[in-house]
Design a protein around this motif. Structure first.
Motif, short mmCIF file in Angstrom:
data_model
loop_
_atom_site.label_atom_id
_atom_site.label_comp_id
_atom_site.label_asym_id
_atom_site.label_seq_id
_atom_site.Cartn_x
_atom_site.Cartn_y
_atom_site.Cartn_z
N LEU A 582 -6.38 9.97 29.28
CA LEU A 582 -6.68 8.86 30.20
C LEU A 582 -8.05 8.25 29.88
CD1 LEU A 582 -6.41 7.23 32.84
CD2 LEU A 582 -7.10 9.26 34.09
N ALA A 583 -9.01 9.10 29.61
CA ALA A 583 -10.35 8.58 29.35
C ALA A 583 -10.44 7.90 27.99
CB ALA A 583 -11.37 9.71 29.45
N ALA A 584 -9.74 8.45 26.99
CA ALA A 584 -9.85 7.90 25.64
C ALA A 584 -8.96 6.67 25.44
CB ALA A 584 -9.51 8.97 24.61
N TRP A 585 -7.84 6.62 26.16
CA TRP A 585 -6.93 5.48 26.04
C TRP A 585 -6.68 4.90 27.43
CZ3 TRP A 585 -6.30 9.87 23.03
CH2 TRP A 585 -6.38 9.66 21.65
N PRO A 586 -7.67 4.22 27.98
CA PRO A 586 -7.53 3.74 29.36
C PRO A 586 -6.35 2.79 29.54
CG PRO A 586 -9.56 2.91 28.33
CD PRO A 586 -8.99 3.88 27.39
N LYS A 587 -5.79 2.32 28.44
CA LYS A 587 -4.63 1.43 28.58
C LYS A 587 -3.47 2.14 29.30
CE LYS A 587 -2.46 2.54 24.17
NZ LYS A 587 -1.70 2.06 23.05
N VAL A 588 -3.40 3.49 29.19
CA VAL A 588 -2.29 4.18 29.87
C VAL A 588 -2.42 4.03 31.38
CG1 VAL A 588 -1.96 5.87 28.01
CG2 VAL A 588 -3.36 6.50 29.99
N CYS A 589 -3.61 3.71 31.82
CA CYS A 589 -3.85 3.55 33.25
C CYS A 589 -3.40 2.17 33.73
CB CYS A 589 -5.35 3.73 33.50
SG CYS A 589 -5.78 4.23 35.14
N MET A 590 -2.92 1.37 32.81
CA MET A 590 -2.55 0.01 33.17
C MET A 590 -1.10 -0.27 32.79
SD MET A 590 -6.07 -1.68 32.00
CE MET A 590 -5.79 -3.19 32.89
N GLY A 591 -0.32 0.79 32.80
CA GLY A 591 1.10 0.61 32.58
C GLY A 591 1.48 0.47 31.12
N HIS A 592 0.53 0.65 30.23
CA HIS A 592 0.87 0.53 28.81
C HIS A 592 1.40 1.84 28.26
CE1 HIS A 592 -0.66 -3.43 27.77
NE2 HIS A 592 -1.60 -3.21 28.65
N ALA A 593 2.32 1.69 27.31
CA ALA A 593 2.78 2.87 26.60
C ALA A 593 1.67 3.34 25.67
CB ALA A 593 4.02 2.54 25.79
N PHE A 594 1.58 4.66 25.53
CA PHE A 594 0.58 5.21 24.62
C PHE A 594 0.89 4.75 23.19
CE2 PHE A 594 -0.84 8.66 21.83
CZ PHE A 594 -2.17 8.76 22.20
N ILE A 595 2.19 4.80 22.84
CA ILE A 595 2.60 4.28 21.52
C ILE A 595 3.09 2.85 21.73
CG2 ILE A 595 4.12 4.62 19.52
CD1 ILE A 595 4.36 7.55 20.34
N THR A 596 2.32 1.93 21.21
CA THR A 596 2.55 0.52 21.54
C THR A 596 3.96 0.04 21.23
OG1 THR A 596 0.24 0.21 21.04
CG2 THR A 596 1.57 -1.78 21.24
N LYS A 597 4.51 0.50 20.12
CA LYS A 597 5.80 -0.09 19.73
C LYS A 597 6.90 0.18 20.77
CE LYS A 597 7.55 3.61 16.79
NZ LYS A 597 8.03 4.05 15.54
N TYR A 598 6.74 1.25 21.54
CA TYR A 598 7.78 1.55 22.53
C TYR A 598 7.68 0.70 23.79
CZ TYR A 598 9.07 5.33 19.43
OH TYR A 598 9.48 6.05 18.34
N GLU A 599 6.72 -0.18 23.81
CA GLU A 599 6.70 -1.11 24.94
C GLU A 599 7.85 -2.10 24.83
OE1 GLU A 599 2.80 -2.74 25.52
OE2 GLU A 599 2.15 -0.85 26.39
N ASN A 600 8.42 -2.14 23.66
CA ASN A 600 9.52 -3.08 23.45
C ASN A 600 10.90 -2.48 23.64
OD1 ASN A 600 8.33 -5.46 23.07
ND2 ASN A 600 8.51 -5.52 20.85
N VAL A 601 10.95 -1.19 23.95
CA VAL A 601 12.27 -0.57 24.14
C VAL A 601 13.02 -1.33 25.21
CG1 VAL A 601 13.49 1.48 24.99
CG2 VAL A 601 11.54 1.75 23.45
N LYS A 602 14.27 -1.55 24.96
CA LYS A 602 15.06 -2.32 25.91
C LYS A 602 15.58 -1.38 26.99
CE LYS A 602 18.22 -5.99 26.12
NZ LYS A 602 17.60 -6.10 27.42
#
Ligand code: FAD
Length: 768
Positions: A582-602
């Motif tokens: 959480l501290a190193a990748w604060p994007k996970v705190c904003m609904g983002h997938a840790f692995i960016t490409k899976y944000e596109n999973v249908k």
């Protein structure tokens, strides 16, 4: 609600075929938002946000829209069916295809129905389980797991990230503020990117290269007082208790506040210690805190008040309802001033909003003469400390865990106990400023500990209080009993602090702790500690957990898989790991997938399958039992969490954020970092080094984790009378008539088919 909408808008300016927009594949609707029509595509972003009171409609993955087109208003008639269907919920996700080009020009045909997955009746087949090797996912050694398994922190990925995330993000990444699409995931949901939150509305973070925690730590060096700084004229010291440190014992910030107060006393400069807790309903709403978690906090506050009273320390509880919610920092400073305090201490909270809040407070020019110090307390090793030799954060647990263990071996102070606070002189009760703080009722105006918080009414308060007690030493009893109570017992309804039938002592093989390595995967047993609600709210410190096991293993801290104690300590470190993520990748705190490409999973969007999952009516007994344990007890056994989370994200192919939010709203042990980490792990969008094709077979999981079906029978009463191993798969293992008598649903998906669909969708995120 229709599953898919197709809408074609007339377009004034023809767009070259090469620039035809791809279909938009998700729409998020959140109620009660008043927003302007917004388009960021002209800024080369991929989001559109349309105001449609009371809904704000957020389109993601909008590609290549011209500014003209992006600003095109949508017709009300299009949204009417959706509006009707969301009248009672405050969140809805709908699949929606919107295009500005006629359908016949679209590159492919759009089906309007989700794939049907009607299960076929078939003879019993031996279960196959592709996850077999990974029954212990955390410790499974993977060939690729070494120190190179690290990921660049945001600072080093900055440029790459901004371009990819602006194309792929499934949540808001730009422009106008949008309320929660996915509640808890959206801690800092108003943001321009993961740096921006309601608490950081300025563009801070757009150009910088630090995480919010790194910024906070840098600011602490500049702004925070040194240990014995006697700043300001105020006589008193305030300790600000927060959502993760509700305890008196072994509390870093409280111990420090007490030391400061002692010092002032020695110098005859006053020195009363005041404890403060600020209830922030708007934050709880924004962060999807559930009624049970809030009730747990309120019960704890009442109990702490009594304990602090004995120490002549006033415990002031204040409900902050002022707008905006970000004004909390100013309020706290003004209370300090009012109470003649010049020093304020608190433990750090690592969620993005909270980090920005603290940073703003540190940087505030006029603090009214109050100095503010912050401490790491919530995790054993402070987030950000476990890094590779070249300073990068680890993204895989095993190498991280080895480094974490080294850190503690090198610095024993990390698990040392903080001293308990010293009592105030009895004179504090007569002090003109401090004395009146003991009686909150007399203070009125937002002061006091409410029995219930409006908007967070806990319907099963009594049962929760029985199952998860907080007072009279309950947290310690939970630990004591885990360390020395008899293991291997079925205890599905036992209060967390109730002893096993026998105390077998801490150093026997029969204890729950000693049996942990095997017992922790048996869902029917008292195999795990059930300490999570107490750790999540901080009634127990993680350091204490480690000290307790260390005392049983000859003073040596064991980590790994060689013993129950070692295994359990590893779980405590797993909690730390998610704090570190959480501290190193604060994007996970904003609904983002840790692995960016899976944000596109249908993802699928059928509300019927989602609701069936929530209610525990999927026709998969082990999944349903887990869900019903959640509904009933506000808690699920860890294996149950993994099974049901993977079922939602892989079998039903629902967005992991739906499940994350559901757990968050229902769990008594709700903890953002662990919940998000658990969900992203299960959905393969997170830190699991195994690829997406780890898909649990619910049937074999059921047979392994609940061999006699006791857990299922307990939580799914329709199946109480089912004998033998039919309990795991009644639809296939009972005769038709017998099954129909149960009143239990047929499986809503068929494992093999669902697995294939998941593999397809994950292999090429974005594809059907
Ligand atoms: C989808 C999903 C959601 C989860 N949500 C939460 C949550 O909201 N709050 C929460 O505290 N835990 C969460 N977990 C982690 C874990 O399931 C619980 O911590 C555990 O079940 C609590 O039971 P226990 O205290 O008996 O655990 P024990 O097995 O006795 O473990 C002791 C402690 O170690 C920590 N721990 C154990 N397993 C994990 C883990 N996988 N991840 C992080 N910490 C762990 C917890 O603090 C736990 O209390 C989630 C896991 C998954 C898969």
């Amino acid at each position: 609600m229709p599953e898919t909408h197709c809408w074609t808008a007339p377009c004034a300016n023809a767009v070259p075929a090469s620039r035809l927009p791809k279909p938009i594949d998700r729409v998020y609707l959140a109620r009660s938002i008043h927003r302007r029509h917004g388009c960021l595509s002209c800024n080369k972003r991929d989001h559109l946000i349309f105001d449609f009171w009371p809904l704000s409609i957020h389109f993601t993955n909008v590609q290549l829209l011209s500014p003209h087109r992006a600003r095109m208003p949508l017709r009300a008639s299009f949204f009417r069916p959706l509006l009707r269907s969301v009248s009672t919920t405050n969140l809805i996700t709908a699949t929606c295809r919107i295009t500005t080009t006629p359908p016949h020009l679209l590159p492919r045909t759009y089906s309007t129905s989700p794939p049907t997955m009607a299960p076929k009746r078939r003879p019993a087949s031996p279960p196959h389980d592709e996850d077999e090797k990974a029954l212990d996912p955390k410790l499974a050694e993977h060939p690729d797991e070494d120190e190179s398994e690290t990921s660049k922190p945001p600072s080093q990925k900055r440029q790459k990230k901004s371009s990819s995330s602006s194309k792929r993000s499934a949540v808001v990444t730009g422009g106008p503020k949008v309320e929660s699409q996915y509640g808890s995931s959206a801690y800092a949901k108003s943001g321009d990117d993961w740096h921006r939150s309601d608490f950081n509305p300025s563009p801070r973070g757009r150009t910088d290269s630090k995480t919010p925690l790194q910024e906070l730590e840098a600011a602490l060096k500049t702004h925070a007082p040194s240990k014995h700084n006697d700043a300001g004229d105020g006589k008193n010291v305030v300790y600000w208790m927060r959502m993760h440190d509700l305890r008196i014992h072994d509390n870093r910030a409280l111990a420090h506040a007490s030391a400061l107060a002692q010092e002032r006393r020695k110098k005859k400069k006053g020195g009363n210690l005041i404890a403060l807790f600020v209830i922030t309903p708007a934050d709880y709403k924004a962060h999807d805190r559930g009624a049970r978690r809030i009730d747990f906090v309120l019960r704890t506050l009442a109990s702490l008040k009594k304990e602090l009273d004995k120490l002549n320390i006033p415990f002031v509880v204040y409900t902050h309802t002022d707008r905006p919610r970000t004004s909390i920092g100013e309020k706290v400073f003004s209370l300090c001033k009012q109470w003649n305090a010049s020093q304020l201490t608190a433990n750090i909270e690592y969620e993005v909003d909270e980090l920005w809040r603290d940073l703003a407070m540190l940087e505030q020019k006029d603090k009214g003469g109050v100095s503010f110090s912050l401490f790491h307390d919530c995790y054993v090793v402070p987030p950000g400390r476990v890094v590779t030799n070249d300073g990068r954060p680890y993204s895989v647990f095993s190498p991280w865990n080895r480094r974490w263990t080294d850190c503690i071996a090198k610095d024993a102070s990390l698990i040392e106990e903080s001293p308990d606070p010293e009592a105030n002189d009895a004179g504090a009760r007569k002090d003109s400023t401090v004395g009146k703080l003991f009686d909150l009722d007399k203070l009125g105006g937002g002061f006091g500990i409410p029995e219930e918080l409006e908007g967070f009414e806990c319907k099963d308060r009594e049962y929760m209080a029985k199952l998860w007690p907080v007072s009279d030493g309950a947290p310690k009893q939970v630990l004591d009993n885990f360390m020395s109570g008899k293991g291997g017992e079925t205890a599905l309804d036992r209060p967390a602090n109730e002893p096993s039938t026998k105390d077998v002592g801490g150093n026997t093989k029969e204890s729950r702790l000693a049996r942990y390595a095997e017992g922790r995967n048996l869902m029917n047993e008292n195999g795990t500690s059930r300490i999570s609600p107490y750790l999540a709210a901080g009634l127990v410190s993680p350091r204490e957990c480690l000290r307790r096991t260390r005392a049983l293993t000859k003073g040596k801290l064991q980590v790994g898989r060689d013993s129950g104690a070692a295994m359990w300590n590893t779980e405590i470190s797993f909690r730390d790991f998610y704090g570190h993520v959480l501290a190193a990748w604060p994007k996970v705190c904003m609904g983002h997938a840790f692995i960016t490409k899976y944000e596109n999973v249908k993802w699928e969007t059928s509300s019927s399958t989602l609701e069936a999952w929530k209610a525990g009516l999927t026709g998969y007994p082990i999944v349903d039992a887990a869900q019903r344990q959640c509904i009933q007890q506000g808690y699920i056994h860890n294996r149950g969490r993994m099974i049901t989370a993977m079922f939602l994200t892989k079998h039903l192919l629902h967005d992991w954020r739906e499940g994350e939010r559901f757990f968050s709203l229902n769990f008594i042990d709700q903890d953002f970092a662990s919940n998000n980490g658990g969900w992203q792990w299960s959905a393969s969008t997170g830190t699991d080094p195994q690829p997406y094709f780890r898909i649990f077979n619910p049937l074999s999981q059921s047979e392994k984790s609940d061999p006699m079906g006791e857990y299922i029978r307990h939580f799914v009463p329709e199946l109480k009378g089912v004998k033998g191993n039919a309990i795991h798969d009644p639809y296939r293992r009972l005769g038709k008539a017998e099954f129909e008598k149960l009143g239990y649903p047929k499986p809503i998906v068929e494992h093999a088919e669902a697995r294939q669909r998941a593999l397809r969708r994950y292999k090429n995120p974005g594809d059907e």
